[in-house]
Design a protein around this motif. Structure first.
Motif, short mmCIF file in Angstrom:
data_model
loop_
_atom_site.label_atom_id
_atom_site.label_comp_id
_atom_site.label_asym_id
_atom_site.label_seq_id
_atom_site.Cartn_x
_atom_site.Cartn_y
_atom_site.Cartn_z
N GLN A 13 0.96 -0.65 0.22
CA GLN A 13 -0.12 0.07 -0.28
C GLN A 13 0.93 1.01 0.13
OE1 GLN A 13 -2.99 -1.36 3.43
NE2 GLN A 13 -4.50 0.05 2.22
N LEU A 14 1.77 1.57 0.69
CA LEU A 14 2.88 2.61 1.08
C LEU A 14 3.66 3.16 -0.31
CD1 LEU A 14 4.38 2.30 4.52
CD2 LEU A 14 3.09 3.66 3.47
N SER A 15 3.69 1.86 -1.26
CA SER A 15 4.55 1.56 -2.38
C SER A 15 3.16 1.70 -3.37
CB SER A 15 4.87 0.04 -3.03
OG SER A 15 5.48 -0.03 -4.21
N ASP A 16 2.28 1.44 -3.18
CA ASP A 16 1.55 2.36 -4.41
C ASP A 16 1.07 4.42 -3.83
OD1 ASP A 16 0.68 -0.10 -5.26
OD2 ASP A 16 -1.61 -0.56 -4.13
N ASN A 17 0.54 4.04 -2.87
CA ASN A 17 0.83 5.76 -3.00
C ASN A 17 1.85 6.17 -2.52
OD1 ASN A 17 -2.27 6.08 -0.82
ND2 ASN A 17 -1.13 4.34 -0.63
N PHE A 18 2.47 6.14 -2.40
CA PHE A 18 4.10 6.70 -3.03
C PHE A 18 4.35 6.84 -4.63
CE2 PHE A 18 5.06 5.96 2.14
CZ PHE A 18 4.90 7.29 1.66
N SER A 19 4.27 5.97 -5.13
CA SER A 19 4.08 5.72 -6.68
C SER A 19 4.38 7.47 -7.72
CB SER A 19 3.55 4.40 -7.15
OG SER A 19 2.33 5.18 -7.26
N PHE A 20 3.58 8.05 -6.90
CA PHE A 20 3.26 9.03 -7.42
C PHE A 20 4.06 10.40 -7.75
CE2 PHE A 20 -1.08 7.55 -6.29
CZ PHE A 20 -1.65 7.31 -8.00
N HIS A 21 5.15 9.81 -7.35
CA HIS A 21 6.08 10.74 -6.59
C HIS A 21 7.52 10.08 -7.28
CE1 HIS A 21 4.19 12.83 -3.54
NE2 HIS A 21 3.44 11.78 -2.92
N GLU A 22 8.50 10.61 -7.17
CA GLU A 22 9.87 11.16 -8.36
C GLU A 22 10.84 10.25 -7.39
OE1 GLU A 22 11.82 14.00 -10.20
OE2 GLU A 22 10.17 14.06 -11.97
#
Lengths: 69, 940
Positions: A13-22
């Motif tokens: 979940q963390l990975s998905d939610n941070f995926s919008f950041h470079e």
């Protein structure tokens, strides 16, 4: 759900939610350091060492980075 | 009194010249020079009405005898408030009232607390020339339908105060006057009983009644109170101030305090009337212990219980390590109590395994607002809503969950403010008396982030952003990146429509309305936070406020409506595994050293376990001991079977509570708690307002909760020595920069204080982020939409969402033990007529609700408040098993459970679920084990 399954789910979940950041991996590693108990990080690191099946790549990289630091 | 113009006029009252605001009435002007004009229908809390004709005055140059309450002052007016003629007229009016309301005060429950009696006395009216034998209302039937108050029409003088209070203060418009002249009478609804009408039992009519016509049943039964204590309500996060009125040790009445700035004299059914739980026979007032949960409870002394608990905890740590135990503190307890619990866990347990119930409600608020604005708290005072022009209510149902704030909100809406409601259900605010939402965006559960992004997309791409504010107040690079992100087509209303279920045109119109307002304010609740992307939505809300420049002044802001009375406070007090008091991270060595010096102990630098992590670790076998103060995780937390398994896995569970709650059925040590009436301390409400809780009666178990924590800590080898919660607050002030200026002395002087309160703001801070954000520049966070993993399928085609009802509170431990259960006696399943018909379900049918986590059975209520495809229930009753159905999905950043989205199937059944049968059997068994403790003591 087993504890390790829950930890994998949370890390993904963390990975998905941070995926919008470079700098997604940096943010993910920082989050794990700031919000997860060491025992949780250790369990997931052990899981990564055993292959980390089902864990998203960013989460694996972040956990390895925490292991090094 | 409205002083809006700022202009004054000069006039003379009984020979005294004075200057008063131009908007003043003659009655108000007279009051300024200490002249009390007799009155019956007028009261400071309501607009003047001028019906009683008692407050007549003479004004030079003016004909007749105008009512002073409705006559506005004018420059040069010369007013006479007393004369023989006026006395004659007033006495005559009083006599007419008394002809239908005999002064038989000695037998009256309101004797000594009646304005008619007082006014008659002041005017020297003892007899009535008209007699009392004529046509009258003395045989009018009483309405005793409401369990808390009685309406006696024979005592009514039809002054309209109750009607005006219901209209203007509460906003329910449940009362009116039927008939004309002598036939006039107060009616509820369409001449229904109070219980059958739209009355919400807020008590405003009772408070404002000048006679005994509307009176609390406790006063009828026990007479007038003899003493009073000003304290703070222990229900929702509004934090109303009350005057607890007592006779001996019996609380007879909780009167809303007009000096209380959170509520300004208003109340709801819970705070006003539902206090009998505090002395309910279910209260456990003696400590108890047992080896296993299959053993009977054994009542023991405080010393033995505390020593037993400490020994078991230390034994666990010896065997399983320092981190094998932890604690959960309560948002219902005081700041001082929660501060002590986290201190004990950090200093005596030696770890950071401390959490509080914000984990299951507003943890995403803390994360989201800290990230974007720099402080984990709402930005405004409640009174700020009076300056809002457009109000966005998202995922909150204040009419039920924060009713006193809802009344303020409705007042502003009746004055003309616009309303946007974002909620899957058609909540009461959408269409209520004299209020209709301009937009109801009936978002599909799980679509919040997409919706809030779409609003921001419209604002940015259509040139509605507040560029000056953004340039002056926000991080430019973060804004550039966010602007690029939010402008993408994927965030447009058209592209997100399939996720949100909201028509693009309507969403665009709502975004325009919000962005075009001089002052736009956002109020939100658990419908925002209790999602897998709860933290993201909170950040999206903060983005929306920043991009429209709606922060840092009155009438705007980001306002989380906190669920429990002290959820803000328990978060402020550091009851989180990663933060010390004041939201400072445990890894900050400088901060840690301040606490280490004060507490004379070394602290862990890594975060501890959150509540769900504790449960997972318990089931895995390496978390063995838990201290729970004032929380009922077995009922309130999601995936009940998982929680039950975790609690059963513990070697030692210590529960401190006023009742043997659902969690306590799994406990080995029970430490009796004290209700809010039995202790001193402070609560902090949703507007950061710190208010005193004052002891009205001695603790039934002999100790206040902070004293129990102190005793346990001492038994663990870490003694604390406070003689009063004021000393704990002094320590809090030493350690928390935002509380640096708070003390009990200052609270006494100011009444209440909104933090931050320190050298920069000695009397507190009603509005935050004025001039600059706490973090410096505002941060636009990227809020990418990630769909919840909880999806509907053919097997689970409906979405269940959960919430609250007005008369019950959370797990219901308090309200179920009051007459509030007459208003709502069971949790039910609300289902849209289409979904019901498709399944052959009729009103009141028993329905099985099954999810991937489990199933339960509730009675169906068919309701068009629901949208098709979405069902709803509350979680106030343990037998309902609402959380047997909810899953272990949670917010990505904070693990706040996703209560608001559970894929389910609903079908008609004829009997309870397996869990419900097991629950009843387990509960019965535990009741028996409790009874054995009492019977051993000869109290059977």
């Amino acid at each position: 759900m087993q504890e390790i399954d829950q930890l994998v789910k949370m890390a993904n979940q963390l990975s998905d939610n941070f995926s919008f950041h470079e700098d997604a991996v940096d943010r993910l590693a920082d989050h794990l350091r700031r919000f997860w108990a060491p025992s949780m990080r250790r369990k997931l690191s052990t899981f990564v060492d055993a292959g980390g099946e089902g864990l998203q790549p960013d989460a694996i990289v972040a956990l390895r980075r925490l292991q090094v630091s | 009194m409205n002083h809006a113009s700022g202009k004054v006029v000069t006039l003379t009252v009984d020979g005294q010249e004075l200057s008063v605001p131009r908007e003043s009435s003659v009655m108000q002007a007279a009051a300024r020079v200490g002249i009390k004009i007799p009155k019956l229908c007028a009261t400071d809390a309501l607009d003047a009405f001028g019906s009683c004709r008692v407050c007549l005055v003479e004004i030079e140059g003016r004909k007749g005898y105008p009512a002073s309450c409705t006559t506005q002052v004018e420059e040069g007016m010369v007013i006479h408030t007393g004369s023989e003629r006026l006395d004659h007229l007033r006495r005559n009016v009083l006599e007419l009232y008394i002809s239908d309301h005999p002064l038989e005060c000695i037998d009256c429950s309101a004797n000594g607390d009646c304005e008619l009696q007082d006014t008659a006395g002041a005017l020297g009216v003892e007899n009535c020339r008209y007699g009392t034998d004529g046509v009258n209302h003395q045989d009018a039937e009483k309405d005793t339908s409401n369990p808390y108050f009685t309406f006696d029409p024979s005592q009514c003088i039809v002054c309209y105060r109750c009607v005006r209070a219901c209209d203007d203060i509460q906003g329910s418009f449940a009362l009116s006057v039927d008939g004309r002249g002598f036939a006039s009478r107060i009616i509820a609804g369409q001449s229904d009983s109070f219980m059958d009408s739209d009355c919400v039992s807020c008590g405003a009519c009772v408070d404002h009644c000048p006679t005994e016509a509307l009176i609390e049943n406790t006063l009828i039964e026990h007479g007038l109170p003899e003493r009073s204590v000003v304290t703070t309500c222990a229900y929702c996060g509004v934090g109303c101030s009350f005057i607890a009125e007592l006779k001996g040790d019996r609380v007879l009445r909780m009167t809303p305090d007009r000096q209380g700035r959170a509520n300004e004299g208003h109340a709801c059914i819970k705070g006003r009337f539902a206090f009998a739980y505090a002395t309910h026979p279910d209260r456990i007032t003696r400590p108890m212990i047992r080896q296993s949960i299959d053993d009977p409870w054994r009542e023991v002394s405080w010393d033995e219980a505390v020593q037993y608990a400490a020994t078991r905890l230390r034994n666990i740590q010896q065997e399983h390590g320092r981190d094998s135990i932890g604690g959960i503190t309560s948002s219902r307890c005081t700041n001082e109590e929660t501060f002590l619990v986290q201190k004990m866990i950090r200093a005596a347990f030696g770890n950071n395994n401390v959490d509080n119930c914000a984990r299951v409600c507003h943890a995403p608020t803390g994360y989201g607002l800290k990230t974007t604005l720099g402080e984990s708290a709402g930005t405004q005072a409640f009174s700020s809503v009076a300056c809002a022009d457009v109000i966005l209510v998202m995922g909150a149902n204040p009419s039920d969950a924060h009713p006193v704030f809802a009344s303020r909100l409705k007042r502003r809406l009746r004055q003309g403010a616009k309303l946007i409601v974002v909620d899957p259900r058609r909540i009461e605010l959408v269409d209520s008396p004299h209020i209709r939402a301009d937009h109801h965006l009936a978002v599909r559960p799980g679509g919040n982030v997409a919706l809030i992004n779409a609003m921001a997309h419209v604002i940015v791409t259509e040139g509605l952003a507040s560029d000056d504010f953004i340039t002056a107040r926000c991080e430019p690079e973060a804004y550039r990146i966010w602007r690029e992100f939010i402008s993408k087509e994927q965030n447009s209303p058209e592209m997100t429509e399939r996720i949100t279920g909201v028509a693009a045109a309507q969403l665009r119109a709502a975004a325009h309305l919000f962005a075009s307002a001089p002052n736009a304010a956002i109020y939100y609740g658990l419908g925002v936070s209790e999602h897998s992307q709860g933290s993201t939505t909170v950040m999206g809300i903060a983005n929306l406020a920043m991009v429209t420049g709606n922060l840092g002044r009155e009438g705007v802001g980001v306002n989380p409506l906190r669920g429990q009375n002290n959820v803000q406070g328990s978060c402020d007090m550091g009851c989180f595994p990663h933060e010390l008091p004041g939201y400072r991270h445990v890894s900050d060595s400088q901060v840690r050293s301040e606490f280490e010096r004060e507490w004379n102990v070394q602290l862990q630098a890594d975060p501890g376990l959150r509540i769900p992590n504790m449960f997972d670790a318990a089931i895995s076998g390496h978390f063995k001991g838990l201290y729970v103060q004032g929380e009922d995780v077995a009922q309130s937390d999601p995936n009940t079977r998982h929680v039950e398994q975790a609690l059963k896995s513990l070697d030692c569970l210590i529960v401190q509570d006023i009742f043997l709650n659902e969690t306590a059925r799994y406990a080995h040590v029970f430490l009796p708690g004290s209700s809010f009436l039995e202790k001193n301390g402070t609560f902090t409400n949703a507007e950061r307002r710190i208010s005193r809780v004052r002891k009205a009666i001695e603790p039934l178990a002999g100790m206040e909760d902070w004293q129990v924590t102190m005793a346990l800590s001492k038994a663990l080898g870490y003694p604390m020595n406070y003689s009063h919660p004021a000393e704990i607050m002094d320590e809090i002030a030493r350690l928390m920069p935002t509380f640096r200026g708070v003390s009990y002395e200052k609270l006494e002087r100011l009444g209440s204080i909104q933090w931050p309160c320190n050298e920069d703001a000695p009397e507190g801070t009603p509005t935050m982020h004025v001039g600059e954000f706490v973090r410096g520049k505002g941060y636009f966070a990227i809020t990418g939409f990630v769909p919840t993993q909880e999806r509907t399928t053919r097997r689970f085609p409906l979405l269940l969402t959960t919430g609250r009802i007005l008369s019950q509170y959370n797990v219901g431990a308090q309200t179920r033990r009051t007459a509030n259960s007459e208003f709502y006696s069971e949790d039910v399943l609300e289902i849209h007529p289409f979904d019901a018909a498709e399944r052959g379900i009729s009103q009141d049918d028993c329905c099985d609700i099954s999810s991937r986590a489990g199933n339960t059975v509730l009675r169906a209520v068919i309701s068009e408040r629901m949208q098709p495809g979405v069902v709803y229930t509350t979680f106030h009753f343990p037998t309902s098993g609402a959380n047997v159905v909810t899953t272990d999905n949670s917010d990505w950043a904070t693990n706040c459970p996703e209560y608001k989205v559970t894929a389910v199937q609903v079908s008609q059944v004829g009997e309870s679920s397996q869990w419900q049968k097991e629950y009843r059997a387990f509960a019965r068994r535990q009741e028996d084990l409790l009874d054995q403790a009492h019977s051993d003591d000869g109290r059977d």
